[in-house]
Design a protein around this motif. Structure first.
Motif, mmCIF file in Angstrom:
data_model
loop_
_atom_site.group_PDB
_atom_site.id
_atom_site.type_symbol
_atom_site.label_atom_id
_atom_site.label_comp_id
_atom_site.label_asym_id
_atom_site.label_seq_id
_atom_site.Cartn_x
_atom_site.Cartn_y
_atom_site.Cartn_z
ATOM 1 N N ILE A 148 0.845 -1.206 0.000
ATOM 2 C CA ILE A 148 0.000 0.000 0.000
ATOM 3 C C ILE A 148 0.875 1.247 0.000
ATOM 4 C CG2 ILE A 148 -1.657 1.336 1.387
ATOM 5 C CD1 ILE A 148 -2.777 -1.395 2.385
ATOM 6 N N SER A 149 1.827 1.297 0.948
ATOM 7 C CA SER A 149 2.741 2.429 1.051
ATOM 8 C C SER A 149 3.832 2.040 2.042
ATOM 9 C CB SER A 149 1.977 3.657 1.561
ATOM 10 O OG SER A 149 2.783 4.808 1.443
ATOM 11 N N HIS A 150 5.021 2.602 1.887
ATOM 12 C CA HIS A 150 6.111 2.234 2.795
ATOM 13 C C HIS A 150 5.912 2.834 4.182
ATOM 14 C CE1 HIS A 150 8.535 -0.006 0.060
ATOM 15 N NE2 HIS A 150 8.524 0.965 -0.839
ATOM 16 N N HIS A 151 6.305 2.080 5.184
ATOM 17 C CA HIS A 151 6.254 2.597 6.558
ATOM 18 C C HIS A 151 7.305 3.693 6.702
ATOM 19 C CE1 HIS A 151 10.044 0.510 7.276
ATOM 20 N NE2 HIS A 151 10.120 1.169 8.412
ATOM 21 N N ARG A 152 7.183 4.486 7.740
ATOM 22 C CA ARG A 152 8.258 5.428 8.034
ATOM 23 C C ARG A 152 8.329 5.694 9.531
ATOM 24 N NH1 ARG A 152 6.220 10.703 8.253
ATOM 25 N NH2 ARG A 152 4.033 10.839 7.628
ATOM 26 N N HIS A 153 9.501 6.127 9.914
ATOM 27 C CA HIS A 153 9.762 6.494 11.312
ATOM 28 C C HIS A 153 9.208 7.901 11.508
ATOM 29 C CE1 HIS A 153 12.405 8.124 14.514
ATOM 30 N NE2 HIS A 153 12.188 6.937 15.024
ATOM 31 N N ILE A 154 8.493 8.141 12.624
ATOM 32 C CA ILE A 154 7.965 9.499 12.855
ATOM 33 C C ILE A 154 8.381 10.008 14.238
ATOM 34 C CG2 ILE A 154 6.021 9.353 11.230
ATOM 35 C CD1 ILE A 154 4.143 8.721 13.525
ATOM 36 N N SER A 155 8.472 11.303 14.333
ATOM 37 C CA SER A 155 8.915 11.931 15.581
ATOM 38 C C SER A 155 7.813 11.864 16.634
ATOM 39 C CB SER A 155 9.255 13.401 15.331
ATOM 40 O OG SER A 155 8.057 14.097 14.992
ATOM 41 N N ARG A 156 8.202 12.141 17.859
ATOM 42 C CA ARG A 156 7.240 12.194 18.977
ATOM 43 C C ARG A 156 6.125 13.202 18.647
ATOM 44 N NH1 ARG A 156 6.462 15.243 23.657
ATOM 45 N NH2 ARG A 156 5.953 14.005 25.514
ATOM 46 N N GLU A 157 6.515 14.333 18.062
ATOM 47 C CA GLU A 157 5.549 15.393 17.737
ATOM 48 C C GLU A 157 4.510 14.875 16.727
ATOM 49 O OE1 GLU A 157 8.633 16.824 19.862
ATOM 50 O OE2 GLU A 157 8.916 15.921 17.857
ATOM 51 N N GLU A 158 5.001 14.165 15.710
ATOM 52 C CA GLU A 158 4.063 13.676 14.695
ATOM 53 C C GLU A 158 3.160 12.581 15.261
ATOM 54 O OE1 GLU A 158 3.609 12.062 10.119
ATOM 55 O OE2 GLU A 158 5.605 12.720 10.761
ATOM 56 N N VAL A 159 3.693 11.761 16.161
ATOM 57 C CA VAL A 159 2.859 10.735 16.810
ATOM 58 C C VAL A 159 1.686 11.428 17.494
ATOM 59 C CG1 VAL A 159 2.746 8.999 18.647
ATOM 60 C CG2 VAL A 159 4.738 9.062 17.155
ATOM 61 N N LEU A 160 1.988 12.482 18.275
ATOM 62 C CA LEU A 160 0.930 13.172 19.030
ATOM 63 C C LEU A 160 -0.009 13.965 18.124
ATOM 64 C CD1 LEU A 160 3.010 14.271 22.141
ATOM 65 C CD2 LEU A 160 1.177 12.562 22.075
ATOM 66 N N GLN A 161 0.520 14.404 16.997
ATOM 67 C CA GLN A 161 -0.324 15.117 16.038
ATOM 68 C C GLN A 161 -1.341 14.153 15.410
ATOM 69 O OE1 GLN A 161 2.111 17.041 13.028
ATOM 70 N NE2 GLN A 161 0.344 17.218 11.674
ATOM 71 N N ARG A 162 -0.867 12.951 15.087
ATOM 72 C CA ARG A 162 -1.734 11.955 14.446
ATOM 73 C C ARG A 162 -2.639 11.241 15.455
ATOM 74 N NH1 ARG A 162 -0.965 9.821 9.409
ATOM 75 N NH2 ARG A 162 0.539 10.859 8.077
ATOM 76 N N ALA A 163 -2.164 11.118 16.687
ATOM 77 C CA ALA A 163 -2.928 10.417 17.729
ATOM 78 C C ALA A 163 -2.906 11.259 19.004
ATOM 79 C CB ALA A 163 -2.332 9.040 17.965
ATOM 80 N N PRO A 164 -3.647 12.376 19.013
ATOM 81 C CA PRO A 164 -3.543 13.331 20.122
ATOM 82 C C PRO A 164 -3.962 12.772 21.484
ATOM 83 C CG PRO A 164 -5.300 13.956 18.582
ATOM 84 C CD PRO A 164 -4.541 12.852 17.948
#
Length: 559
Positions: A148-164
């Motif tokens: 579907i799409s490649h996984h990627r590593h995300i920062s702490r900030e992006e984790v909280l942005q996507r899953a507040p």
């Protein structure tokens, strides 16, 4: 004539009793439906019977995911993951209206030792994120060109942005990877309808109670119409047992000792409000549990599905969510999220049994039992297909039909690899047409989107009903996208026989509505009655049966 209208069910039962079939499939869940379609598309004459309603067992109780099973990678079940990822890709291709890609946020916390249920760890968890990264690269790689799409590593900030709603304390970083989501019951119904289109003769509420034999070989199944009590036999050259957790029971009806051992494992899910969970369109993987399970929170229209457990067995016909199961799930939800939810926040719960294939040695955890499927022939000629998972239903069916082809000295062919399921025809173009037509009929974009996702191009038949009677565009429940026309459609095209068939399976009202359909069951029964001409006593009996079934389920959850 509609081969799957409720009225034609009587005709189908007559056909079943008076025709000699190549293949009889027992079981109307996703696997049985897949076997019927595969057999019919290879040119066999096919019969399928289901003792209750289609998808009424495990096939309506999944996490609604079409996925490779990321939790099997740490156990090095590479072949199983590869098979499931290939099947995920084929489903995205062959049923584009039914399967949608979804992003999964996998947070990494300080002190995590067994993320995604890893059976091993590293000293003080050092380097675990690198191991996870490598595992996710493997997950992408095993999907090949169908990824579907490649996984990627995300920062702490992006984790909280996507899953507040995730607890920020101790959160270090995360990953995002992709899988598919489906409506398990709609997938099963689509397979049933596609098989019927290829000529399969199908009936629900038709229970196999025994077999007939000649020279120790099965020649027919004895079937009881559970709605009328009438008994008849279905004769077939090949008989396939695709009854999931009931496989051993059906095999025992042959009078032989069952060849297989199925260890049922109960999975419980909670249905919650997306608003309460504060989640967007991304799913969340809860990082770690004491028993090394993997728990998902997955957006599901205006709701979210959260699960699952992996506990022992009970009454296979009536799986229930116990207090213990619910407490287990809430414990981890409240540990990892900043919202604090209680039992009062739960919209509904559901439980189902996975048919895990049991190894010969005794003991061991159900979490470690095989999800691989097995195709087994008994001395009487019965073919049993069991194990596996929702995502691999097509491959399970293919392997079953390959065995039948070999029995018939035919070279196996695999038509279902590229066979579009009914409703998929020219989907992107049809989708736009549905949008235009639905808007012209005064339907909201939510309802149009729901109809497309549930029926694909067949949603046009739902819109036809509205054109004939505009009152059918009314919603059944104000905060859910289901409309009256779907009740009529289910009777005419999907063999719905009771209010429960509609509220619990043709739609997901029983899961998504806080009253679990009790407030709307009278209206559903009234609409069905206009199709069936039920006397008022029968209408009342059916609504009462539905209500008491729901009340019993709610009572069971309190214990």
């Amino acid at each position: 004539m509609q081969p799957l209208s409720s009225r034609e069910r009587t005709y189908n039962l007559n056909e079943l009793a008076n025709t000699f079939f190549d293949v009889l499939v027992i079981g109307g869940g996703v696997t049985g439906a897949g076997v019927a379609l595969d057999a019919a598309s290879r040119g066999y004459s096919v019969a399928l019977v289901e003792k209750l309603d289609f998808a009424s067992g495990t096939s309506s109780k999944s996490t609604k995911l079409v996925h490779g099973g990321i939790r099997y990678l740490p156990n090095f079940d590479v072949a199983l993951v590869h098979e499931a990822l290939v099947e995920r890709g084929l489903l995205l291709q062959n049923a584009p209206f039914l399967v949608n890609p979804v992003a999964f946020v996998l947070p990494i916390y300080e002190g995590d030792m067994h993320p995604v249920g890893m059976p091993f760890t590293t000293p003080k968890g050092f380097g675990l994120n690198r191991l996870l990264d490598a595992g996710l690269w493997m997950y992408d790689g095993l999907a090949g060109r169908r990824n579907i799409s490649h996984h990627r590593h995300i920062s702490r900030e992006e984790v909280l942005q996507r899953a507040p709603a995730l607890n920020p304390e101790g959160l270090k970083e995360g990953f995002i990877y992709y899988d598919g989501q489906t409506n398990d019951v709609r997938l099963t119904m689509t397979l049933i309808r596609t098989a019927a289109r290829y000529g399969a003769i199908i009936a629900n509420y038709a229970e196999v109670t025994g077999f007939e034999k000649e020279h120790e070989h099965l020649t027919a199944a004895v079937v009881r119409d559970t709605l009328t009590g009438q008994q008849f036999s279905i004769r077939a050259r090949h008989i396939v047992n695709a009854t999931g957790v009931f496989s051993e029971e059906v095999e025992a009806l042959t009078g032989e000792i069952p060849q297989i051992q199925v260890e049922p494992s109960k999975g419980v899910h909670l249905v919650l409000s997306r608003d309460d969970l504060k989640i967007g369109d991304d799913a969340i993987v809860l990082p770690e549990t004491e028993d090394k399970r993997i728990l998902f929170i997955v957006p599901w229209e205006s709701r979210a599905i959260y699960g699952t457990t992996d506990t022992g067995s009970g009454d296979l016909n009536h799986p229930t969510s116990s207090q213990e199961d619910i407490a287990y799930l809430l414990k981890y939800l409240n540990r990892y999220l900043t919202v604090h939810l209680t039992e009062d926040d739960i919209i509904s719960t559901y439980a189902g049994y996975r048919p895990l294939v049991k190894p010969r040695q005794k003991g061991g955890s159900t979490a470690k039992l095989s999800r691989t499927h097995a195709v087994i022939e008994s001395p009487s000629g019965l073919i049993t297909i069991t194990g596996g998972k929702l995502t691999t239903y097509r491959r399970m069916a293919q392997d079953t039909l390959d065995l039948i082809n070999r029995r018939d000295s035919m070279k196996p062919v695999h038509p279902t690899e590229s066979l579009p399921l009914q409703g998929s025809a020219a989907w992107p173009i049809t989708q736009h047409e549905l949008q235009r037509r639905g808007t012209r009929l005064g339907l909201s974009s939510d309802i149009i989107k729901h109809l497309g996702g549930a029926y694909g191009s067949n949603a046009n038949q739902v819109l036809d009903l509205i054109e004939q009677d505009t009152t059918l565009k009314e919603q059944l429940i104000s905060d859910l996208p289901y409309i009256r026309a779907e009740v009529i459609y289910a009777c005419r095209y999907e063999m719905a026989m009771t209010p429960s068939d509609i509220l619990a399976r043709r739609t997901s009202i029983v899961l998504e509505d806080r009253e679990r359909g009790q407030g709307v069951v009278d209206e559903v029964a009234r609409l069905m009655s206009s199709e069936f001409n039920w006397p008022s006593t029968e209408q009342q009996t059916l609504t009462q049966t539905y209500r008491s079934g729901i009340q019993n389920q709610v009572l069971a959850e309190k214990h």
